[in-house]
Motif scaffolding. Structure first.
Motif, PDB file in Angstrom:
ATOM      1  N   ASP A 167      80.252 -52.524 118.408  1.00  0.00           N
ATOM      2  CA  ASP A 167      80.181 -54.125 118.433  1.00  0.00           C
ATOM      3  C   ASP A 167      79.571 -54.284 119.652  1.00  0.00           C
ATOM      4  OD1 ASP A 167      81.930 -54.280 116.267  1.00  0.00           O
ATOM      5  OD2 ASP A 167      83.678 -54.316 117.543  1.00  0.00           O
ATOM      6  N   ALA A 168      79.313 -53.700 120.919  1.00  0.00           N
ATOM      7  CA  ALA A 168      78.720 -54.069 121.899  1.00  0.00           C
ATOM      8  C   ALA A 168      77.275 -53.888 121.764  1.00  0.00           C
ATOM      9  CB  ALA A 168      79.127 -53.358 123.402  1.00  0.00           C
ATOM     10  N   ALA A 169      76.946 -52.689 121.060  1.00  0.00           N
ATOM     11  CA  ALA A 169      75.615 -52.443 120.787  1.00  0.00           C
ATOM     12  C   ALA A 169      74.975 -53.493 119.879  1.00  0.00           C
ATOM     13  CB  ALA A 169      75.334 -51.120 120.253  1.00  0.00           C
ATOM     14  N   TYR A 170      75.805 -53.806 118.930  1.00  0.00           N
ATOM     15  CA  TYR A 170      75.210 -54.779 117.900  1.00  0.00           C
ATOM     16  C   TYR A 170      75.163 -56.295 118.578  1.00  0.00           C
ATOM     17  CZ  TYR A 170      75.353 -57.874 113.765  1.00  0.00           C
ATOM     18  OH  TYR A 170      75.078 -58.826 112.754  1.00  0.00           O
ATOM     19  N   ARG A 171      76.032 -56.680 119.570  1.00  0.00           N
ATOM     20  CA  ARG A 171      75.607 -57.953 119.978  1.00  0.00           C
ATOM     21  C   ARG A 171      74.522 -57.675 120.784  1.00  0.00           C
ATOM     22  NH1 ARG A 171      81.260 -57.533 121.090  1.00  0.00           N
ATOM     23  NH2 ARG A 171      80.826 -56.845 123.077  1.00  0.00           N
ATOM     24  N   ALA A 172      73.897 -56.775 121.492  1.00  0.00           N
ATOM     25  CA  ALA A 172      72.912 -56.836 122.241  1.00  0.00           C
ATOM     26  C   ALA A 172      71.608 -56.588 121.446  1.00  0.00           C
ATOM     27  CB  ALA A 172      72.996 -55.481 123.310  1.00  0.00           C
ATOM     28  N   ASN A 173      71.740 -56.017 120.210  1.00  0.00           N
ATOM     29  CA  ASN A 173      70.479 -55.838 119.327  1.00  0.00           C
ATOM     30  C   ASN A 173      70.958 -55.745 117.886  1.00  0.00           C
ATOM     31  OD1 ASN A 173      68.121 -55.274 118.135  1.00  0.00           O
ATOM     32  ND2 ASN A 173      67.980 -53.185 119.294  1.00  0.00           N
ATOM     33  N   PRO A 174      71.282 -56.886 117.368  1.00  0.00           N
ATOM     34  CA  PRO A 174      71.793 -57.112 115.796  1.00  0.00           C
ATOM     35  C   PRO A 174      70.943 -56.732 114.824  1.00  0.00           C
ATOM     36  CG  PRO A 174      71.143 -59.148 116.953  1.00  0.00           C
ATOM     37  CD  PRO A 174      71.054 -58.263 118.077  1.00  0.00           C
ATOM     38  N   ALA A 175      69.552 -56.677 115.020  1.00  0.00           N
ATOM     39  CA  ALA A 175      68.693 -56.062 114.317  1.00  0.00           C
ATOM     40  C   ALA A 175      68.425 -54.683 114.077  1.00  0.00           C
ATOM     41  CB  ALA A 175      67.180 -56.582 114.515  1.00  0.00           C
ATOM     42  N   ASP A 176      69.173 -53.683 114.741  1.00  0.00           N
ATOM     43  CA  ASP A 176      69.235 -52.514 114.591  1.00  0.00           C
ATOM     44  C   ASP A 176      69.985 -51.902 113.407  1.00  0.00           C
ATOM     45  OD1 ASP A 176      69.793 -49.422 115.199  1.00  0.00           O
ATOM     46  OD2 ASP A 176      68.657 -50.003 117.058  1.00  0.00           O
ATOM     47  N   ASP A 177      69.253 -51.347 112.379  1.00  0.00           N
ATOM     48  CA  ASP A 177      69.815 -50.915 111.348  1.00  0.00           C
ATOM     49  C   ASP A 177      70.814 -49.686 111.547  1.00  0.00           C
ATOM     50  OD1 ASP A 177      68.645 -52.635 109.956  1.00  0.00           O
ATOM     51  OD2 ASP A 177      66.874 -51.418 109.191  1.00  0.00           O
ATOM     52  N   GLU A 178      70.653 -48.726 112.328  1.00  0.00           N
ATOM     53  CA  GLU A 178      71.396 -47.515 112.695  1.00  0.00           C
ATOM     54  C   GLU A 178      72.628 -47.971 113.275  1.00  0.00           C
ATOM     55  OE1 GLU A 178      69.351 -43.708 114.006  1.00  0.00           O
ATOM     56  OE2 GLU A 178      67.886 -45.275 114.521  1.00  0.00           O
ATOM     57  N   VAL A 179      72.458 -48.864 113.989  1.00  0.00           N
ATOM     58  CA  VAL A 179      74.060 -49.300 114.855  1.00  0.00           C
ATOM     59  C   VAL A 179      74.713 -49.825 113.822  1.00  0.00           C
ATOM     60  CG1 VAL A 179      75.027 -51.108 116.115  1.00  0.00           C
ATOM     61  CG2 VAL A 179      73.010 -49.954 117.005  1.00  0.00           C
ATOM     62  N   GLN A 180      74.124 -50.943 112.625  1.00  0.00           N
ATOM     63  CA  GLN A 180      75.087 -51.178 111.405  1.00  0.00           C
ATOM     64  C   GLN A 180      75.781 -49.969 110.740  1.00  0.00           C
ATOM     65  OE1 GLN A 180      73.164 -54.562 109.646  1.00  0.00           O
ATOM     66  NE2 GLN A 180      71.838 -54.824 111.354  1.00  0.00           N
ATOM     67  N   ALA A 181      74.610 -49.086 110.504  1.00  0.00           N
ATOM     68  CA  ALA A 181      75.129 -47.955 109.677  1.00  0.00           C
ATOM     69  C   ALA A 181      76.431 -47.465 110.227  1.00  0.00           C
ATOM     70  CB  ALA A 181      74.063 -47.149 109.327  1.00  0.00           C
ATOM     71  N   LEU A 182      76.156 -46.934 111.607  1.00  0.00           N
ATOM     72  CA  LEU A 182      77.147 -46.300 112.174  1.00  0.00           C
ATOM     73  C   LEU A 182      78.527 -47.153 112.440  1.00  0.00           C
ATOM     74  CD1 LEU A 182      75.091 -44.789 115.082  1.00  0.00           C
ATOM     75  CD2 LEU A 182      76.357 -43.321 113.395  1.00  0.00           C
ATOM     76  N   ILE A 183      78.555 -48.317 112.599  1.00  0.00           N
ATOM     77  CA  ILE A 183      79.690 -49.308 112.581  1.00  0.00           C
ATOM     78  C   ILE A 183      80.443 -49.145 111.199  1.00  0.00           C
ATOM     79  CG2 ILE A 183      80.548 -51.709 112.716  1.00  0.00           C
ATOM     80  CD1 ILE A 183      78.426 -52.309 114.883  1.00  0.00           C
ATOM     81  N   LYS A 184      79.543 -49.207 110.101  1.00  0.00           N
ATOM     82  CA  LYS A 184      80.028 -48.971 108.704  1.00  0.00           C
ATOM     83  C   LYS A 184      80.679 -47.808 108.584  1.00  0.00           C
ATOM     84  CE  LYS A 184      78.759 -49.644 103.974  1.00  0.00           C
ATOM     85  NZ  LYS A 184      77.637 -50.027 102.905  1.00  0.00           N
ATOM     86  N   LYS A 185      80.121 -46.790 108.982  1.00  0.00           N
ATOM     87  CA  LYS A 185      80.666 -45.338 108.836  1.00  0.00           C
ATOM     88  C   LYS A 185      82.023 -45.085 109.720  1.00  0.00           C
ATOM     89  CE  LYS A 185      79.216 -40.434 109.355  1.00  0.00           C
ATOM     90  NZ  LYS A 185      77.990 -39.792 109.456  1.00  0.00           N
ATOM     91  N   ALA A 186      81.990 -45.482 111.020  1.00  0.00           N
ATOM     92  CA  ALA A 186      83.272 -45.818 111.563  1.00  0.00           C
ATOM     93  C   ALA A 186      84.408 -46.520 111.060  1.00  0.00           C
ATOM     94  CB  ALA A 186      83.090 -46.096 112.888  1.00  0.00           C
ATOM     95  N   SER A 187      83.935 -47.491 110.329  1.00  0.00           N
ATOM     96  CA  SER A 187      85.087 -48.359 109.822  1.00  0.00           C
ATOM     97  C   SER A 187      85.613 -47.708 108.718  1.00  0.00           C
ATOM     98  CB  SER A 187      84.406 -49.705 109.453  1.00  0.00           C
ATOM     99  OG  SER A 187      83.857 -50.479 110.435  1.00  0.00           O
ATOM    100  N   VAL A 188      84.874 -46.924 107.816  1.00  0.00           N
ATOM    101  CA  VAL A 188      85.229 -46.302 106.804  1.00  0.00           C
ATOM    102  C   VAL A 188      86.246 -45.142 107.191  1.00  0.00           C
ATOM    103  CG1 VAL A 188      84.632 -44.741 104.773  1.00  0.00           C
ATOM    104  CG2 VAL A 188      83.288 -46.738 105.263  1.00  0.00           C
TER     105      VAL A 188
END
Length: 466
Positions: A167-188
């Motif tokens: 969440d902190a990394a996404y707020r700092a860099n919302p365009a990073d696809d890898e961060v979004q993918a990792l958040i999704k993986k952790a949520s699953v």
């Protein structure tokens, strides 16, 4: 290699660790000697390694060597670090090398990264997470460090912590696809844990599609070794042949090459993606090109630093290292200026430029850009802190205190960033001559972390002079 609990070691070793732990505050050098020996003999004992790190940090007294040149320059590539060849051939030896580096400087990002990658190769999940936690603490604004830590948390089944970092990394860099993918993986993963999927059947049995299960498992293991990444590259290349307009396949290939530290190949595939109709206007791909070029330069710098360590008196190596650093710095500044000119209303770019100007000592231009950066929520706190430091460097102590006080009020909890703010705020009041306000900040810091920089010395001197 398996991780072992301290309680499972010989009782004599347990006693040595306990004695060393008790000595950390009063005699950290002694504790380091004892614990380093134990960790060398029992590398799977995470508890002993954690005590060792505390002792090293205490012994360093916050005055670690060469930290400044590393902050903000840590890449995400475990195979691109110094000692990379040793890591591939003998990860256990790489762990020992990393500990030797940390013995010299416990704030060495390259050493923490080497330790994490080596532990990962040895399936030491707890040690991997610990190493990347220490790396992340050095610079929580570094997205690449955050991704390493997220991956380690996911591998260890610590999905909640992975999401918090994400969440902190996404707020700092919302365009990073890898961060979004990792958040999704952790949520699953978190959903699976809550649903207790594995109480009656294994994960593989729960998935109806056996091929999908194998791909997911391979993807989760890919970061642990070169062979896994190369397998993913070949798979993605086949997908490109089948779907030549699907830009995600090009991204996957570039990201895998990036993790391997093979930047020229990564840049080639990003270039191919940008030639697609969907890629021509993709600003994220444009930024990725700059990131890859910068990481390639950083890899060259790390290699030169490693060579200089082996030959510290070699004048030509020193000159080459300085040249590489200057080229990398010039590139970063040019890139930041271009982004600011191209996207004048993207105020986070103002922070990147302001940070570089601050490092160059160009305070007036740094302040100008940092003031604009305050408009960006994702970098606001960092901008407040750096703006405060900029005012401090100019001797504007009251203006510095104002910015730092605002930053203090906006940082939740008590993390490393908050500690830095308290220290800088106390310094601003101290330089104004307002010792009552200064001591209020230093005491708050002292109560939370007595070992932070020279705060203990400041408190001792204050009371001894009363």
């Amino acid at each position: 290699m398996e991780e072992v609990y301290l309680k499972d070691l010989d009782s004599r070793i347990q006693k040595q660790v306990e004695n060393a732990r008790k000595a950390i505050d009063k005699n950290p050098a002694y504790a380091v000697d004892i614990l380093a020996n134990i960790v060398s003999r029992h590398p799977g004992c995470l508890e002993a390694r954690k005590f060792l790190r505390q002792a090293q940090q205490k012994a360093a007294g916050g005055k670690t060597k060469g930290l400044g040149k590393f902050i903000g320059k840590v890449t995400s590539l475990p195979f691109a670090m110094s000692g990379g060849s040793k890591l591939k051939k003998d990860p256990a030896a790489a762990m020992e090398t990393a500990e030797q580096m940390l013995g010299a400087n416990p704030a060495n990002p390259a050493a923490h990264k080497m330790l994490g990658a080596a532990a990962e190769a040895l399936d030491l999940e707890g040690t991997t997470a610990f190493a990347y936690e220490e790396l992340y603490k050095l610079d929580q604004s570094n997205t690449e460090s955050a991704k390493l830590l997220m991956s380690a948390y996911i591998q260890a089944g610590r999905s909640k912590e992975a999401i918090e970092v994400g969440d902190a990394a996404y707020r700092a860099n919302p365009a990073d696809d890898e961060v979004q993918a990792l958040i999704k993986k952790a949520s699953v993963q978190q959903t699976m844990e809550k649903g207790k999927w594995e109480e009656d059947k294994s994960f593989r049995e729960k998935l109806k599609d056996e091929d999908e299960a194998q791909k997911l498992e391979q993807a989760s293991r890919a970061k642990t070794g070169e062979s896994g990444l190369r397998s993913l590259i070949e798979e993605a290349k086949k997908a490109v042949e089948a779907e030549p307009e699907n830009m995600n396949n090009y991204r996957d290939i570039a990201n895998s090459y990036r993790k391997l530290g093979e930047y020229d190949d990564a840049l080639e595939w990003v270039g191919k993606a940008r030639q697609l109709e969907a890629g021509r206007a993709d600003a994220n791909l444009e930024r990725l090109v700059g990131t890859l070029k910068r990481e390639k330069m950083q890899k060259a710098i790390e290699t030169a630093e490693e060579a200089l360590e082996a030959n510290p008196e070699d004048a030509s190596m020193k000159a080459e290292l300085e040249k590489l650093r200057e080229e990398e710095r010039s590139f970063r500044r040019k890139q930041a200026e271009e982004l600011v000119n191209r996207y004048p209303n993207e105020f986070s770019y103002r922070f990147e430029l302001g940070e570089l100007l601050f490092e160059d000592g160009d305070m007036n231009k740094a302040i100008e850009n940092l003031q604009l950066a305050l408009r960006s929520p994702k970098v606001r706190i960092n901008a407040l802190i750096l703006l405060g430091k900029s005012y401090l460097s100019k001797g504007f102590h009251d203006m510095a205190a104002e910015q730092l006080q605002t930053a203090k009020s906006e940082i939740p909890g008590f993390n490393d960033q908050k500690k830095d703010v308290l220290y800088q705020l106390g310094t601003a009041y101290e330089q104004q001559g307002d010792m009552d306000k200064a001591m209020k900040e230093f005491k708050a810091l002292y109560s939370a972390d007595i070992s932070y920089r020279d705060v203990a010395q400041k408190i001792d001197e204050f009371y001894s002079n009363k």
